[in-house]
Design a protein around this motif. Structure first.
Motif, PDB file in Angstrom:
ATOM      1  N   SER A 142      26.125 -49.192  51.574  1.00  0.00           N
ATOM      2  CA  SER A 142      24.866 -49.795  52.046  1.00  0.00           C
ATOM      3  C   SER A 142      24.029 -48.776  52.813  1.00  0.00           C
ATOM      4  N   ARG A 143      24.684 -47.878  53.546  1.00  0.00           N
ATOM      5  CA  ARG A 143      23.903 -46.870  54.281  1.00  0.00           C
ATOM      6  C   ARG A 143      23.124 -45.979  53.313  1.00  0.00           C
ATOM      7  N   ILE A 144      23.812 -45.537  52.250  1.00  0.00           N
ATOM      8  CA  ILE A 144      23.183 -44.575  51.329  1.00  0.00           C
ATOM      9  C   ILE A 144      22.136 -45.244  50.436  1.00  0.00           C
ATOM     10  N   ASP A 152      24.738 -28.713  59.497  1.00  0.00           N
ATOM     11  CA  ASP A 152      24.886 -30.082  58.991  1.00  0.00           C
ATOM     12  C   ASP A 152      25.072 -29.981  57.469  1.00  0.00           C
ATOM     13  N   GLY A 153      26.302 -30.252  57.026  1.00  0.00           N
ATOM     14  CA  GLY A 153      26.571 -30.157  55.580  1.00  0.00           C
ATOM     15  C   GLY A 153      27.176 -28.822  55.184  1.00  0.00           C
ATOM     16  N   PHE A 154      27.483 -27.990  56.133  1.00  0.00           N
ATOM     17  CA  PHE A 154      28.108 -26.670  55.898  1.00  0.00           C
ATOM     18  C   PHE A 154      29.046 -26.397  57.064  1.00  0.00           C
ATOM     19  N   PRO A 155      30.261 -25.888  56.838  1.00  0.00           N
ATOM     20  CA  PRO A 155      30.893 -25.583  55.559  1.00  0.00           C
ATOM     21  C   PRO A 155      31.440 -26.850  54.881  1.00  0.00           C
ATOM     22  N   ARG A 156      31.436 -26.802  53.556  1.00  0.00           N
ATOM     23  CA  ARG A 156      31.899 -27.945  52.786  1.00  0.00           C
ATOM     24  C   ARG A 156      33.167 -27.629  52.010  1.00  0.00           C
ATOM     25  N   THR A 157      33.610 -26.380  52.080  1.00  0.00           N
ATOM     26  CA  THR A 157      34.878 -25.980  51.459  1.00  0.00           C
ATOM     27  C   THR A 157      35.572 -25.032  52.444  1.00  0.00           C
ATOM     28  N   SER A 179      31.437 -45.352  62.661  1.00  0.00           N
ATOM     29  CA  SER A 179      31.040 -46.693  62.212  1.00  0.00           C
ATOM     30  C   SER A 179      30.330 -47.451  63.333  1.00  0.00           C
ATOM     31  N   GLN A 180      30.325 -46.866  64.544  1.00  0.00           N
ATOM     32  CA  GLN A 180      29.617 -47.508  65.656  1.00  0.00           C
ATOM     33  C   GLN A 180      28.107 -47.387  65.414  1.00  0.00           C
ATOM     34  N   ASP A 181      27.317 -48.088  66.242  1.00  0.00           N
ATOM     35  CA  ASP A 181      25.864 -47.958  66.066  1.00  0.00           C
ATOM     36  C   ASP A 181      25.439 -46.553  66.533  1.00  0.00           C
ATOM     37  N   PRO A 182      24.261 -46.075  66.092  1.00  0.00           N
ATOM     38  CA  PRO A 182      23.882 -44.681  66.344  1.00  0.00           C
ATOM     39  C   PRO A 182      23.925 -44.285  67.827  1.00  0.00           C
ATOM     40  N   GLU A 183      23.579 -45.206  68.724  1.00  0.00           N
ATOM     41  CA  GLU A 183      23.555 -44.863  70.158  1.00  0.00           C
ATOM     42  C   GLU A 183      24.970 -44.569  70.670  1.00  0.00           C
ATOM     43  N   MET A 189      17.900 -27.670  52.789  1.00  0.00           N
ATOM     44  CA  MET A 189      17.492 -26.342  52.308  1.00  0.00           C
ATOM     45  C   MET A 189      17.478 -26.319  50.777  1.00  0.00           C
ATOM     46  N   LEU A 190      18.487 -26.966  50.179  1.00  0.00           N
ATOM     47  CA  LEU A 190      18.539 -27.011  48.711  1.00  0.00           C
ATOM     48  C   LEU A 190      17.401 -27.879  48.154  1.00  0.00           C
ATOM     49  N   ARG A 191      17.135 -29.002  48.840  1.00  0.00           N
ATOM     50  CA  ARG A 191      16.047 -29.872  48.354  1.00  0.00           C
ATOM     51  C   ARG A 191      14.692 -29.163  48.457  1.00  0.00           C
ATOM     52  N   ALA A 192      14.544 -28.256  49.445  1.00  0.00           N
ATOM     53  CA  ALA A 192      13.291 -27.475  49.539  1.00  0.00           C
ATOM     54  C   ALA A 192      13.161 -26.572  48.308  1.00  0.00           C
ATOM     55  N   GLY A 241      26.658 -35.055  41.982  1.00  0.00           N
ATOM     56  CA  GLY A 241      27.571 -35.217  43.121  1.00  0.00           C
ATOM     57  C   GLY A 241      28.534 -34.054  43.305  1.00  0.00           C
ATOM     58  N   GLY A 242      28.239 -32.899  42.681  1.00  0.00           N
ATOM     59  CA  GLY A 242      29.115 -31.716  42.830  1.00  0.00           C
ATOM     60  C   GLY A 242      28.640 -30.811  43.960  1.00  0.00           C
ATOM     61  N   LEU A 243      29.217 -29.599  44.013  1.00  0.00           N
ATOM     62  CA  LEU A 243      28.859 -28.645  45.070  1.00  0.00           C
ATOM     63  C   LEU A 243      28.258 -27.368  44.477  1.00  0.00           C
ATOM     64  N   PRO A 266      29.017 -38.401  52.882  1.00  0.00           N
ATOM     65  CA  PRO A 266      27.615 -38.792  52.732  1.00  0.00           C
ATOM     66  C   PRO A 266      27.349 -40.107  53.453  1.00  0.00           C
ATOM     67  N   GLY A 267      26.321 -40.116  54.308  1.00  0.00           N
ATOM     68  CA  GLY A 267      25.956 -41.354  55.006  1.00  0.00           C
ATOM     69  C   GLY A 267      26.672 -41.539  56.330  1.00  0.00           C
ATOM     70  N   ALA A 268      27.519 -40.578  56.730  1.00  0.00           N
ATOM     71  CA  ALA A 268      28.265 -40.726  57.989  1.00  0.00           C
ATOM     72  C   ALA A 268      27.332 -40.673  59.201  1.00  0.00           C
TER      73      ALA A 268
HETATM   74  P1  AP5 Z   1      23.446 -33.374  51.957  1.00  0.00           P
HETATM   75  O1  AP5 Z   1      21.992 -33.531  52.008  1.00  0.00           O
HETATM   76  O2  AP5 Z   1      24.123 -32.601  53.013  1.00  0.00           O
HETATM   77  O3  AP5 Z   1      24.075 -34.824  51.780  1.00  0.00           O
HETATM   78  P2  AP5 Z   1      25.445 -35.489  52.314  1.00  0.00           P
HETATM   79  O4  AP5 Z   1      26.433 -34.620  52.966  1.00  0.00           O
HETATM   80  O5  AP5 Z   1      25.893 -36.273  51.164  1.00  0.00           O
HETATM   81  O6  AP5 Z   1      24.980 -36.273  53.530  1.00  0.00           O
HETATM   82  P3  AP5 Z   1      23.826 -37.267  53.630  1.00  0.00           P
HETATM   83  O7  AP5 Z   1      22.542 -36.562  53.932  1.00  0.00           O
HETATM   84  O8  AP5 Z   1      23.806 -38.174  52.435  1.00  0.00           O
HETATM   85  O9  AP5 Z   1      24.330 -38.178  54.832  1.00  0.00           O
HETATM   86  P4  AP5 Z   1      24.223 -38.028  56.402  1.00  0.00           P
HETATM   87  O10 AP5 Z   1      25.586 -37.930  56.961  1.00  0.00           O
HETATM   88  O11 AP5 Z   1      23.234 -36.979  56.810  1.00  0.00           O
HETATM   89  O12 AP5 Z   1      23.678 -39.485  56.732  1.00  0.00           O
HETATM   90  P5  AP5 Z   1      22.337 -39.954  57.443  1.00  0.00           P
HETATM   91  O13 AP5 Z   1      22.348 -39.544  58.881  1.00  0.00           O
HETATM   92  O14 AP5 Z   1      21.117 -39.617  56.656  1.00  0.00           O
HETATM   93  O15 AP5 Z   1      23.878 -32.686  50.567  1.00  0.00           O
HETATM   94  C1  AP5 Z   1      23.338 -33.123  49.322  1.00  0.00           C
HETATM   95  C2  AP5 Z   1      23.948 -32.303  48.195  1.00  0.00           C
HETATM   96  O16 AP5 Z   1      23.600 -30.910  48.347  1.00  0.00           O
HETATM   97  C3  AP5 Z   1      25.472 -32.296  48.110  1.00  0.00           C
HETATM   98  O17 AP5 Z   1      25.960 -33.430  47.399  1.00  0.00           O
HETATM   99  C4  AP5 Z   1      25.742 -30.969  47.363  1.00  0.00           C
HETATM  100  O18 AP5 Z   1      25.524 -31.095  45.989  1.00  0.00           O
HETATM  101  C5  AP5 Z   1      24.662 -30.054  47.925  1.00  0.00           C
HETATM  102  N1  AP5 Z   1      25.146 -29.271  49.090  1.00  0.00           N
HETATM  103  C6  AP5 Z   1      24.714 -29.415  50.381  1.00  0.00           C
HETATM  104  N2  AP5 Z   1      25.376 -28.580  51.200  1.00  0.00           N
HETATM  105  C7  AP5 Z   1      26.239 -27.887  50.421  1.00  0.00           C
HETATM  106  C8  AP5 Z   1      27.217 -26.899  50.690  1.00  0.00           C
HETATM  107  N3  AP5 Z   1      27.442 -26.449  51.938  1.00  0.00           N
HETATM  108  N4  AP5 Z   1      27.954 -26.418  49.656  1.00  0.00           N
HETATM  109  C9  AP5 Z   1      27.750 -26.843  48.401  1.00  0.00           C
HETATM  110  N5  AP5 Z   1      26.845 -27.796  48.076  1.00  0.00           N
HETATM  111  C10 AP5 Z   1      26.087 -28.316  49.074  1.00  0.00           C
HETATM  112  O19 AP5 Z   1      22.573 -41.549  57.400  1.00  0.00           O
HETATM  113  C11 AP5 Z   1      22.543 -42.252  56.179  1.00  0.00           C
HETATM  114  C12 AP5 Z   1      21.834 -43.605  56.383  1.00  0.00           C
HETATM  115  O20 AP5 Z   1      22.579 -44.405  57.278  1.00  0.00           O
HETATM  116  C13 AP5 Z   1      20.441 -43.466  56.987  1.00  0.00           C
HETATM  117  O21 AP5 Z   1      19.578 -44.374  56.348  1.00  0.00           O
HETATM  118  C14 AP5 Z   1      20.626 -43.810  58.457  1.00  0.00           C
HETATM  119  O22 AP5 Z   1      19.472 -44.442  59.006  1.00  0.00           O
HETATM  120  C15 AP5 Z   1      21.814 -44.757  58.443  1.00  0.00           C
HETATM  121  N6  AP5 Z   1      22.715 -44.556  59.592  1.00  0.00           N
HETATM  122  C16 AP5 Z   1      23.084 -43.369  60.152  1.00  0.00           C
HETATM  123  N7  AP5 Z   1      23.929 -43.591  61.178  1.00  0.00           N
HETATM  124  C17 AP5 Z   1      24.117 -44.939  61.249  1.00  0.00           C
HETATM  125  C18 AP5 Z   1      24.901 -45.787  62.098  1.00  0.00           C
HETATM  126  N8  AP5 Z   1      25.651 -45.271  63.087  1.00  0.00           N
HETATM  127  N9  AP5 Z   1      24.849 -47.135  61.861  1.00  0.00           N
HETATM  128  C19 AP5 Z   1      24.070 -47.649  60.870  1.00  0.00           C
HETATM  129  N10 AP5 Z   1      23.302 -46.891  60.046  1.00  0.00           N
HETATM  130  C20 AP5 Z   1      23.334 -45.555  60.226  1.00  0.00           C
END
Ligand code: AP5
Length: 274
Positions: free
Chosen positions: A165-167, A127-132, A241-245, A76-79, A98-100, A51-53
């Motif tokens: 801090s990102r999250i 993005d976020g799949f596959p998670r297992t 951990s680098q900047d987004p660019e 998709m789940l949040r929708a 925080g589960g799956l 999360p937050g990568a």
């Molecule tokens: P999901 O929405 O997928 O959350 P996540 O994997 O925890 O990932 P995030 O969205 O939190 O992080 P991200 O990597 O997208 O980071 P972002 O780019 O936004 O899943 C949520 C939940 O749904 C799961 O916990 C689970 O319960 C369920 N779920 C989803 N998929 C599932 C599956 N396949 N199976 C079962 N359950 C599932 O960046 C974060 C922040 O950091 C932003 O504010 C951004 O501006 C900043 N940032 C990004 N990159 C950088 C950088 N390089 N430097 C500085 N800041 C940065």
């Protein structure tokens, strides 16, 4: 004349977005001298990372550049949660802990999109799949059936300590999924989306306590997915951990796509659209 409705505006935005994606695709082919979209055709990839990568930050750029669909299972789940469907109600509890969500539900959700979403015809980014590992196996069998194997499994690597801090600073525009950060990527106006001016929110699972559980779920259940793709020879790790660019440039490096699109020399600028 009848007033313009929100849904008409959304349709128009969708059309402009598709036009932009198409133009990016044409620009890309023009720059690389390709007559056939070989890079685009082969663009079937997944982004893995805690999360937050930065999965949700980088995926839309990949989608726009290669004209492929972006399927984010969390969105998709949040929708479903927003629509208050039975699945949404169940998923919200799991997400806030925080589960799956169960593998079967997630595999079917992705299968349905890949089968029916026309935007996925050129390829996809998951993005976020596959998670297992079970989800990875499910994905492999559905792609094998179509003879369209996965080409890239990109792991965004970052230490847990940098993610708090990102999250906790992340802000979301729920309708579009656009994400900001209070410090690293602030909106132009406090708590308002740059494009629509609508309010930004914080996700209910974006707090330090739930993050701890999401991270331990990631290390226990998702980290083995990395090993799964390493053995298949399509894995690539990137320093997230680098900047987004810089992260973006590293991703382009994985695709062997080192040419960057200059916004001032592109077709859109030539026709006055950016
Ligand atoms: P999901 O929405 O997928 O959350 P996540 O994997 O925890 O990932 P995030 O969205 O939190 O992080 P991200 O990597 O997208 O980071 P972002 O780019 O936004 O899943 C949520 C939940 O749904 C799961 O916990 C689970 O319960 C369920 N779920 C989803 N998929 C599932 C599956 N396949 N199976 C079962 N359950 C599932 O960046 C974060 C922040 O950091 C932003 O504010 C951004 O501006 C900043 N940032 C990004 N990159 C950088 C950088 N390089 N430097 C500085 N800041 C940065």
């Amino acid at each position: 004349m009848a007033p313009i409705t929100d849904s008409q505006i959304d349709d128009l935005k969708d059309l402009v977005h598709k036009l932009e994606a198409r133009v990016h695709d044409l620009e890309h082919r023009l720059e690389s001298g390709e007559t056939k979209p070989s890079l685009v055709e082969s663009m079937r990839l997944i982004l893995i990372g805690p999360p937050g990568a930065g999965k949700g930050t980088q995926a839309p750029r990949i989608k726009d550049r290669y004209c492929i669909c972006h399927l984010a299972t969390g969105d998709m789940l949040r929708a479903q949660v927003a629509k208050k469907t039975p699945l949404g109600r169940e998923a919200k509890k799991i997400m806030d802990q925080g589960g799956l969500v169960s593998d079967d539900i997630m595999i079917n959700m992705i299968k349905n999109e890949l089968d029916t979403n026309r935007e996925c015809e050129n390829g996809f980014i998951l993005d976020g799949f596959p998670r297992t590992v079970a989800q990875a196996e499910g994905l492999d069998s559905m792609l094998q059936a179509e003879s369209k194997p996965l080409k890239h499994a990109i792991e965004l690597q970052i230490d847990d300590g940098l993610l708090v801090s990102r999250i906790t600073g992340r802000l979301i525009h729920p309708a579009s999924g656009r994400s900001y950060h209070k410090v690293f990527n602030p909106p132009k106006e406090t708590m308002k989306d740059d494009v629509t001016g609508e309010p930004l929110i914080q996700r209910t699972d974006d707090n330090a306590e739930t993050l701890k559980k999401r991270l331990s779920t990631y290390h226990e259940q998702t980290a083995p997915v990395v090993g799964y793709y390493k053995t298949r020879g399509i894995w690539a790790g990137i320093d997230a951990s680098q900047d987004p660019e810089h992260v973006w440039k590293s991703i382009l490096g994985v695709f062997g796509d080192s040419k960057t699109t200059s916004s001032s020399s592109g077709i859109l600028s030539k026709i006055g659209l950016r």
